[in-house]
Design an enzyme around this catalytic site. Structure first.
Site, short mmCIF file in Angstrom:
data_model
loop_
_atom_site.label_atom_id
_atom_site.label_comp_id
_atom_site.label_asym_id
_atom_site.label_seq_id
_atom_site.Cartn_x
_atom_site.Cartn_y
_atom_site.Cartn_z
CE LYS A 112 -4.19 -2.17 1.54
NZ LYS A 112 -3.81 -3.60 1.73
C1 LIG Z 1 -4.49 -4.68 1.18
C2 LIG Z 1 -3.75 -5.96 1.08
C3 LIG Z 1 -4.13 -6.97 0.17
C4 LIG Z 1 -5.35 -6.86 -0.71
O1 LIG Z 1 -5.24 -5.86 -1.69
P1 LIG Z 1 -6.51 -5.41 -2.55
O2 LIG Z 1 -6.06 -4.26 -3.37
O3 LIG Z 1 -7.56 -5.03 -1.54
O4 LIG Z 1 -6.94 -6.58 -3.36
C5 LIG Z 1 -3.33 -8.10 0.10
N1 LIG Z 1 -2.26 -8.28 0.89
C6 LIG Z 1 -1.87 -7.33 1.78
C7 LIG Z 1 -0.68 -7.60 2.64
C8 LIG Z 1 -2.59 -6.14 1.91
O5 LIG Z 1 -2.20 -5.21 2.80
#
Ligand SMILES: *Cc1c(COP(=O)(O)O)cnc(C)c1O
Length: 464
Positions: A112
């Site tokens: 993120k």
């Molecule tokens: C947010 C997250 C996901 C999922 O991502 P999306 O964009 O919601 O599909 C997967 N793995 C981790 C470690 C995350 O923080």
């Protein structure tokens, strides 16, 4: 470039406007009116660019109405300067023609950061120009909160309020949020669960009177800028393993369908992608849809991969919009129906999706087995989300000749309990820039599970 709502009724916006909103006024999500398209020659000419250089090439068409290329390049360079690996998103080979792309070298150790480091700086840039202040309000069950706070902490124009369920996030995840201090950073520990937090955030977006005119900005993956920033690393990975001269497959641990949707866009922009694997845990609404064209919601299950514990996969609407010929009124009708009953889409539309997408659901037991197996094969410790990605990649692989890239979405040190439970004896170590996490001072406010109490707190802080 203009952005339009998936439900067809909200006004079209430019990039700056779309960045500073949440949901479209008709309840839809914003998407670009059309996608830029790059030729194979153009893509080939990007081989060897640094991550920020490539990022500017891929993203500039999306922002060109709102920023000069010099302004945008400066922001992009700054956003990725704090990443701990000079390749920003390095690839590591784990078996024959199989790689993981490490998306955990940002400040909070999950993918993120790749979007939120950029988003925070873009928001700040436009607010500085406007001389405006906003509030950011978000709920988190784990990785989003810390990444959003890290991305916005330096902005003089933003007050950020992140709600997390008190006592129900992992210690590493909590500390990553609550040890970031700053007058504009507010961690709210709510005496409730994640759904309570999310419900109160939604209610606050619906009725903003308590903000006394301060605009509210969303940082979850309904924000277009997050998707845009994620397109970049698909091109980066593709170029690293031989695109555009050969096709590449990706396996993506998926919850809200944001990250994998970015891969779908990369393909539509010209990157040769042969296959996209949706890797889910037991919260498998997307896997059930891809397996038998049935979209039905089931109760939330808590798993060892908490960042994918979702009921509704919000960005899936953006794919459904394309599958329905980008017809907003048709989609508005479908989304209405999906809230109430089990839905199937027309067979030919579903088949069209299946030409590109495969899916696989992995339970906790298999997640642990996957962590253990990858460690035995490579001595790499992967986090539970990544382990699901690897398992799904191996189960769904169509063509052994196409390189398979699995997105490693978090650092294993964020989930030490799962790693230990998998039987890996080595402990995943926090990287150097996080090594003193357990000594840092924490700051958060515990509040009751009550909308008025939350809103009064926000109001008081904004007056200061
Ligand atoms: C947010 C997250 C996901 C999922 O991502 P999306 O964009 O919601 O599909 C997967 N793995 C981790 C470690 C995350 O923080």
């Amino acid at each position: 470039m203009k952005y339009v709502s998936t439900r067809g009724k909200a006004p079209a916006l430019n990039f700056e406007e779309v960045l500073l909103t949440g949901l479209a006024s008709d309840g839809g999500l914003y998407v670009p009116e059309f996608l830029p398209h790059f030729t194979p020659e153009e893509i080939a000419s990007w081989a060897g660019l640094s991550y920020p250089e490539l990022a500017v090439k891929v993203m500039y068409p999306f922002v060109e109405d709102s920023l000069s290329i010099e302004e945008f390049s400066a922001i992009v360079n700054d956003a990725y300067s704090e990443f701990a690996h000079s390749a920003v998103a390095p690839l590591k080979q784990i078996s024959a023609n199989e790689w993981v792309m490490e998306l955990f070298h940002g400040p909070t150790l999950a993918f993120k950061d790749y979007a939120l480091q950029l988003l925070g700086r873009l928001v700040d840039h436009f607010l500085e120009k406007r001389g405006q202040k906003v509030a950011i309000l978000g709920a988190t069950s784990g990785d989003t909160g810390s990444a959003a706070i890290e991305g916005c902490r330096h902005s003089k124009h933003v007050d950020i309020f992140i709600l997390h369920p008190h006592g129900r996030v992992s210690e590493v995840q909590r500390r990553q949020m609550t040890t970031i201090t700053g007058d504009n950073v507010h961690n709210l520990a709510v005496e409730g669960n994640f759904d309570d937090c999310q419900r109160m955030v939604k209610a606050s977006f619906g009725d903003q009177a308590f903000l006394d005119g301060r605009p509210l900005v969303a940082v979850n993956s309904i924000n277009w800028a997050r998707i845009m920033a994620q397109i970049v690393y698909y091109f980066h990975a593709g170029l690293s393993v031989g695109a555009p001269h050969r096709s590449v497959a990706f396996s993506v641990p998926t919850g809200n369908f944001g990250d994998i949707f970015a891969g779908y866009l990369a393909r539509n922009m010209g990157l040769p992608v042969s296959q996209l694997v949706i890797a889910t845990n037991r919260n498998d609404v997307l896997h059930r849809f891809m397996s038998n064209n049935q979209y039905n919601l089931q109760p939330l299950q808590h798993t060892l991969s908490p960042s994918m514990d979702i009921v509704v996969s919000s960005n899936f609407e953006r794919l459904l919009f394309d599958l329905h010929g980008r017809n907003g009124s048709l989609l508005a009708e479908l989304m209405e129906k999906m809230n109430k009953e089990d839905v199937a889409i027309e067979e030919y539309r579903w088949r069209h999706a299946r030409e590109l997408f495969d899916s696989y659901a992995v339970d906790d037991e298999s997640t642990l087995a996957s962590i253990d197996q990858i460690y035995a094969e490579t001595e790499e410790i992967v986090d539970p989300h990544t382990a699901i990605g690897v398992k799904a990649a191996r189960a769904c692989r169509r063509d052994k000749k196409a390189p398979m890239v699995i997105l490693a979405t978090a650092h294993a040190a964020k989930f030490p309990e799962a790693v230990a439970k998998a039987g890996v004896e080595e402990e995943p170590k926090l990287p150097a820039h996080m090594a003193d996490l357990f000594e840092r001072e924490e700051r958060f406010t515990v509040l009751p599970n009550d909308l008025q109490a939350i809103q009064r707190f926000v109001q008081d802080q904004l007056k200061k």
